[in-house]
Design an enzyme around this catalytic site. Structure first.
Site, PDB file in Angstrom:
ATOM      1  N   VAL A  16       1.017  -1.386 -10.714  1.00 19.97           N
ATOM      2  CA  VAL A  16       0.680  -2.815 -10.573  1.00 19.97           C
ATOM      3  C   VAL A  16       1.015  -3.554 -11.870  1.00 19.97           C
ATOM      4  O   VAL A  16       1.742  -4.545 -11.869  1.00 19.97           O
ATOM      5  CB  VAL A  16      -0.822  -3.008 -10.239  1.00 19.97           C
ATOM      6  CG1 VAL A  16      -1.208  -4.479 -10.292  1.00 19.97           C
ATOM      7  CG2 VAL A  16      -1.148  -2.434  -8.869  1.00 19.97           C
ATOM      8  N   LYS A  46       3.604   6.234 -23.303  1.00 24.71           N
ATOM      9  CA  LYS A  46       4.020   5.335 -22.235  1.00 24.71           C
ATOM     10  C   LYS A  46       4.627   4.042 -22.797  1.00 24.71           C
ATOM     11  O   LYS A  46       5.660   3.571 -22.323  1.00 24.71           O
ATOM     12  CB  LYS A  46       2.808   4.967 -21.350  1.00 24.71           C
ATOM     13  CG  LYS A  46       2.545   5.966 -20.247  1.00 24.71           C
ATOM     14  CD  LYS A  46       1.224   5.675 -19.576  1.00 24.71           C
ATOM     15  CE  LYS A  46       1.374   5.055 -18.217  1.00 24.71           C
ATOM     16  NZ  LYS A  46       0.080   4.770 -17.570  1.00 24.71           N
ATOM     17  N   LEU A 170       0.353  -5.655  -3.592  1.00 24.78           N
ATOM     18  CA  LEU A 170       1.638  -4.938  -3.672  1.00 24.78           C
ATOM     19  C   LEU A 170       1.596  -3.611  -2.944  1.00 24.78           C
ATOM     20  O   LEU A 170       0.595  -2.911  -2.999  1.00 24.78           O
ATOM     21  CB  LEU A 170       1.951  -4.633  -5.139  1.00 24.78           C
ATOM     22  CG  LEU A 170       1.778  -5.760  -6.146  1.00 24.78           C
ATOM     23  CD1 LEU A 170       1.948  -5.229  -7.558  1.00 24.78           C
ATOM     24  CD2 LEU A 170       2.786  -6.848  -5.850  1.00 24.78           C
ATOM     25  N   LYS A 223      -9.329  -8.974  -1.155  1.00 25.71           N
ATOM     26  CA  LYS A 223      -8.527  -7.758  -1.335  1.00 25.71           C
ATOM     27  C   LYS A 223      -9.040  -6.609  -0.454  1.00 25.71           C
ATOM     28  O   LYS A 223      -8.278  -5.961   0.266  1.00 25.71           O
ATOM     29  CB  LYS A 223      -8.563  -7.360  -2.822  1.00 25.71           C
ATOM     30  CG  LYS A 223      -7.993  -6.000  -3.135  1.00 25.71           C
ATOM     31  CD  LYS A 223      -6.502  -5.941  -2.868  1.00 25.71           C
ATOM     32  CE  LYS A 223      -5.995  -4.536  -2.862  1.00 25.71           C
ATOM     33  NZ  LYS A 223      -4.847  -4.305  -3.677  1.00 25.71           N
ATOM     34  N   ASN A 227      -7.132  -4.877   2.916  1.00 29.04           N
ATOM     35  CA  ASN A 227      -6.809  -3.452   3.040  1.00 29.04           C
ATOM     36  C   ASN A 227      -7.569  -2.799   4.195  1.00 29.04           C
ATOM     37  O   ASN A 227      -7.017  -1.973   4.927  1.00 29.04           O
ATOM     38  CB  ASN A 227      -7.090  -2.720   1.730  1.00 29.04           C
ATOM     39  CG  ASN A 227      -5.889  -2.767   0.798  1.00 29.04           C
ATOM     40  OD1 ASN A 227      -4.883  -3.393   1.129  1.00 29.04           O
ATOM     41  ND2 ASN A 227      -5.981  -2.121  -0.340  1.00 29.04           N
ATOM     42  N   PHE A 269       1.803  -2.653  11.101  1.00 22.85           N
ATOM     43  CA  PHE A 269       0.683  -1.725  10.875  1.00 22.85           C
ATOM     44  C   PHE A 269       0.013  -1.277  12.164  1.00 22.85           C
ATOM     45  O   PHE A 269      -1.171  -0.952  12.180  1.00 22.85           O
ATOM     46  CB  PHE A 269      -0.331  -2.295   9.861  1.00 22.85           C
ATOM     47  CG  PHE A 269       0.171  -2.119   8.453  1.00 22.85           C
ATOM     48  CD1 PHE A 269       1.234  -2.878   7.985  1.00 22.85           C
ATOM     49  CD2 PHE A 269      -0.364  -1.166   7.610  1.00 22.85           C
ATOM     50  CE1 PHE A 269       1.752  -2.685   6.713  1.00 22.85           C
ATOM     51  CE2 PHE A 269       0.141  -0.956   6.339  1.00 22.85           C
ATOM     52  CZ  PHE A 269       1.199  -1.729   5.902  1.00 22.85           C
ATOM     53  N   ALA A 272       1.305   4.185  15.269  1.00 24.76           N
ATOM     54  CA  ALA A 272       0.449   5.371  15.345  1.00 24.76           C
ATOM     55  C   ALA A 272       1.146   6.523  14.622  1.00 24.76           C
ATOM     56  O   ALA A 272       2.374   6.561  14.536  1.00 24.76           O
ATOM     57  CB  ALA A 272       0.199   5.730  16.799  1.00 24.76           C
ATOM     58  N   GLY A 273       0.363   7.444  14.098  1.00 23.95           N
ATOM     59  CA  GLY A 273       0.956   8.571  13.368  1.00 23.95           C
ATOM     60  C   GLY A 273      -0.111   9.564  12.989  1.00 23.95           C
ATOM     61  O   GLY A 273      -1.136   9.675  13.673  1.00 23.95           O
ATOM     62  N   CYS A 280      -4.693   3.640  -2.013  1.00 26.57           N
ATOM     63  CA  CYS A 280      -5.420   2.383  -1.765  1.00 26.57           C
ATOM     64  C   CYS A 280      -6.302   2.404  -0.527  1.00 26.57           C
ATOM     65  O   CYS A 280      -7.519   2.243  -0.634  1.00 26.57           O
ATOM     66  CB  CYS A 280      -4.426   1.242  -1.677  1.00 26.57           C
ATOM     67  SG  CYS A 280      -3.378   1.171  -3.128  1.00 26.57           S
TER      68      CYS A 280
HETATM   69  C1  UGA Z   1      -1.408  -0.838   0.557  1.00 28.59           C
HETATM   70  C2  UGA Z   1      -1.263  -2.270   1.114  1.00 28.59           C
HETATM   71  O1  UGA Z   1      -0.247  -2.301   2.126  1.00 28.59           O
HETATM   72  C3  UGA Z   1      -0.916  -3.265   0.002  1.00 28.59           C
HETATM   73  O2  UGA Z   1      -0.884  -4.594   0.513  1.00 28.59           O
HETATM   74  C4  UGA Z   1      -1.991  -3.168  -1.108  1.00 28.59           C
HETATM   75  O3  UGA Z   1      -1.726  -4.053  -2.189  1.00 28.59           O
HETATM   76  C5  UGA Z   1      -2.017  -1.743  -1.630  1.00 28.59           C
HETATM   77  O4  UGA Z   1      -2.355  -0.859  -0.522  1.00 28.59           O
HETATM   78  C6  UGA Z   1      -3.047  -1.683  -2.741  1.00 28.59           C
HETATM   79  O5  UGA Z   1      -4.232  -1.874  -2.456  1.00 28.59           O
HETATM   80  O6  UGA Z   1      -2.664  -1.579  -3.921  1.00 28.59           O
HETATM   81  P1  UGA Z   1       0.307   1.157  -0.050  1.00 28.59           P
HETATM   82  O7  UGA Z   1      -0.907   2.025  -0.133  1.00 28.59           O
HETATM   83  O8  UGA Z   1       1.294   1.188  -1.144  1.00 28.59           O
HETATM   84  O9  UGA Z   1      -0.126  -0.407   0.107  1.00 28.59           O
HETATM   85  O10 UGA Z   1       1.088   1.603   1.266  1.00 28.59           O
HETATM   86  P2  UGA Z   1       1.289   1.093   2.771  1.00 28.59           P
HETATM   87  O11 UGA Z   1       2.719   0.809   2.968  1.00 28.59           O
HETATM   88  O12 UGA Z   1       0.332   0.028   3.106  1.00 28.59           O
HETATM   89  O13 UGA Z   1       0.925   2.442   3.592  1.00 28.59           O
HETATM   90  C7  UGA Z   1      -0.350   3.055   3.522  1.00 28.59           C
HETATM   91  C8  UGA Z   1      -0.445   4.210   4.484  1.00 28.59           C
HETATM   92  O14 UGA Z   1      -0.541   3.739   5.831  1.00 28.59           O
HETATM   93  C9  UGA Z   1       0.747   5.184   4.475  1.00 28.59           C
HETATM   94  O15 UGA Z   1       0.260   6.521   4.517  1.00 28.59           O
HETATM   95  C10 UGA Z   1       1.502   4.862   5.748  1.00 28.59           C
HETATM   96  O16 UGA Z   1       2.191   5.969   6.285  1.00 28.59           O
HETATM   97  C11 UGA Z   1       0.360   4.450   6.671  1.00 28.59           C
HETATM   98  N1  UGA Z   1       0.776   3.557   7.780  1.00 28.59           N
HETATM   99  C12 UGA Z   1       1.227   2.310   7.534  1.00 28.59           C
HETATM  100  C13 UGA Z   1       0.643   4.001   9.096  1.00 28.59           C
HETATM  101  O17 UGA Z   1       0.212   5.151   9.371  1.00 28.59           O
HETATM  102  N2  UGA Z   1       0.982   3.158  10.119  1.00 28.59           N
HETATM  103  C14 UGA Z   1       1.437   1.893   9.894  1.00 28.59           C
HETATM  104  O18 UGA Z   1       1.715   1.161  10.869  1.00 28.59           O
HETATM  105  C15 UGA Z   1       1.575   1.466   8.556  1.00 28.59           C
END
Ligand code: UGA
Length: 461
Positions: A16, A46, A170, A223, A227, A269, A272-273, A280
């Protein structure tokens, strides 16, 4: 008239902090604003890497931009806040807020960052606005960060410095893009004048992006609510997908496509999976559950998000075993994908770990072979910490060779390109269980045994 030069300080150079510092420096140049990002981290190694133009972690697109802003002297990393505090107008706190074993938030980094800023502020002439970007529960900025800064600086908020909560949204792997093109900017303020300073700053750099000003506590809750709602969509899709699997001819991806076309819902979002992982969603929903309980409320819905997510890997392994012929013994199972999502080597709360843990408990499973295009080293560490023994395969082919089932756990592009005939030729018993819905069910099912999350019995044409 408002000023056109402004310097910022970022405390914490994780994904971040560093991406924010780099992007704001880059935008400063584009908008012809004299802006330097001072990036502070307590680990000298770093800061040295950053000053040499090398990011201390992988994030898509970061290295090129970092090199550019370092070369132009628009970004400087250091371990000393005091060195630059007189030059900065806004300080962003971007340190991590990991969760403890009971789900509550560990504030040690927030506390030490607040202490360091307070100590540096003591003899400073500047009156910066301090913005908490780290994900913190409502009340933390006002009741934890602020008192520490006041105590260590000997100064008073609103008179000597400002305090705000400005959460970020992000995604890992997309942090540069999300910093450059945010959906919205949320500014939580205690004092109107400081809110205006930060609004003015963002107006210059990211004009046109919807910006909302509100109370500090509302901003903090935005926030967590965002999430939790995204995580809820995923758990909701996973619950419906379990139902879909019981109805011949139903496919959850078709259902969610149909549902998502409603503008009020959106299809994002709803994939399914095998569940959500990462640093996060699991942490933030757990913290919100814990917080809700401490407010003497019952987190019915929030708890269900976690429950569905925790049981989805077990459900996936059960789906596997239901489809393995009874007489097959000494099974070899291939797992494709270990990172919590594609585009990262991050394994935090990765569903692959849960799946492998459950596989290990099944007597019939003799060998587990795993592959990931970039998370192999992290996986080796994580699995050895869990004392779980697996076979690490260098290539996809090596991983699926002679196995009885292949599980798709992370939807990397390289796996999408594997043809049915490759599975057919290499596997002992060609059977693909698609946990991320990456394949065309018709294409695969006609050639090899194919089952997937959220897919009822495939109808014969
Ligand atoms: C998430 C949020 O999307 C960001 O907006 C937020 O800022 C961030 O957390 C944070 O709090 O810092 P991130 O954890 O990087 O971002 O990843 P995502 O792309 O949101 O995916 C999270 C998980 O959900 C992954 O394991 C992904 O495979 C899963 N996912 C996502 C699903 O199983 N199905 C979906 O439809 C979407």
């Amino acid at each position: 008239m408002s000023r056109i030069d402004m310097n910022i300080m970022i405390v914490g150079t994780g994904y971040v902090g560093l991406t924010t510092g780099v992007v704001l420096a880059k935008l400063g140049k584009e908008k012809k604003i004299s802006l330097t990002s001072y990036c502070i981290d307590s680990i000298q190694e770093k800061t040295e890497m950053i000053n040499a133009g090398t990011p201390p972690f992988y994030e898509q697109g970061l290295e090129v931009l970092l090199k550019e802003v370092i070369k132009e002297k628009r970004l400087l990393a250091s371990t000393h806040i005091a060195e630059f505090i007189n030059d900065v107008d806004i300080i962003f706190i971007c340190v991590g807020t990991p969760s403890r074993d009971d789900g509550s938030m560990d504030l040690q980094f927030i506390q030490s960052a607040s202490r360091d800023i307070g100590n540096a502020l003591r003899s400073a002439k500047s009156k910066p606005v301090i913005c908490v970007k780290s994900t913190v529960l409502p009340g933390t900025t006002r009741n934890v960060v602020l008192p520490i800064i006041e105590k260590h600086s000997g100064k008073k908020v609103n008179h000597d410095f400002g305090i705000m909560a400005t959460p970020e949204f992000l995604r890992e792997g997309n942090a540069i893009h999300d910093n450059l093109h945010p959906d919205r900017i949320i500014l939580g303020e205690m004092n109107e004048r400081h809110g205006r300073i930060v609004e003015d700053f963002y107006e210059k750099l990211l004009s046109g992006v919807p910006l909302l000003r509100m109370s500090i506590e509302s901003a903090e809750l935005v926030k967590y609510t965002s999430n939790a709602l995204l995580a809820m969509k995923i758990s909701f899709a996973n619950e419906i997908s379990r139902l879909a699997e019981t109805i011949p001819g139903v496919d959850v991806t078709e259902v969610m496509k149909g549902v998502g076309l409603d503008e009020r819902i959106s299809s994002k979002f709803l994939n399914a999976g095998v569940g959500f992982g990462g640093s996060c969603f699991p942490k933030d929903v757990s913290a919100l559950v814990d917080f809700t309980k401490r407010q003497d409320l019952v987190p019915h819905l929030l708890q269900s998000i976690l429950d569905i997510n925790e049981t989805q890997p077990i459900h996936f392994v059960n789906l596997l075993m239901k489809n393995i012929p009874e007489d097959l013994e000494d099974l070899t199972i291939s797992v494709l994908g270990l990172a919590f999502k594609p585009g990262t080597s991050d394994m935090r709360h990765a569903r692959s770990l849960k799946i492998i843990e459950h596989l290990k408990q099944i007597k019939k499973v003799k060998t587990i072979k795993v592959h990931d295009p970039i998370a192999m080293e992290t996986a080796r560490e994580e699995l050895s910490n869990l004392k779980i023994d697996v076979t690490f395969s260098k290539t996809i082919e090596e991983c699926i060779q002679d196995s009885d089932a292949c599980l798709i756990v992370t939807e990397w592009d390289v796996y999408k390109k594997i043809l049915p005939k490759t599975y057919q030729e290499l596997m002992r018993n060609p059977f693909v269980l698609d946990g991320r819905r990456i394949y065309d069910k018709n294409e695969f099912s006609s050639k090899i045994k194919y089952k997937a999350i959220g897919l009822g019995e495939i109808s014969k044409k």
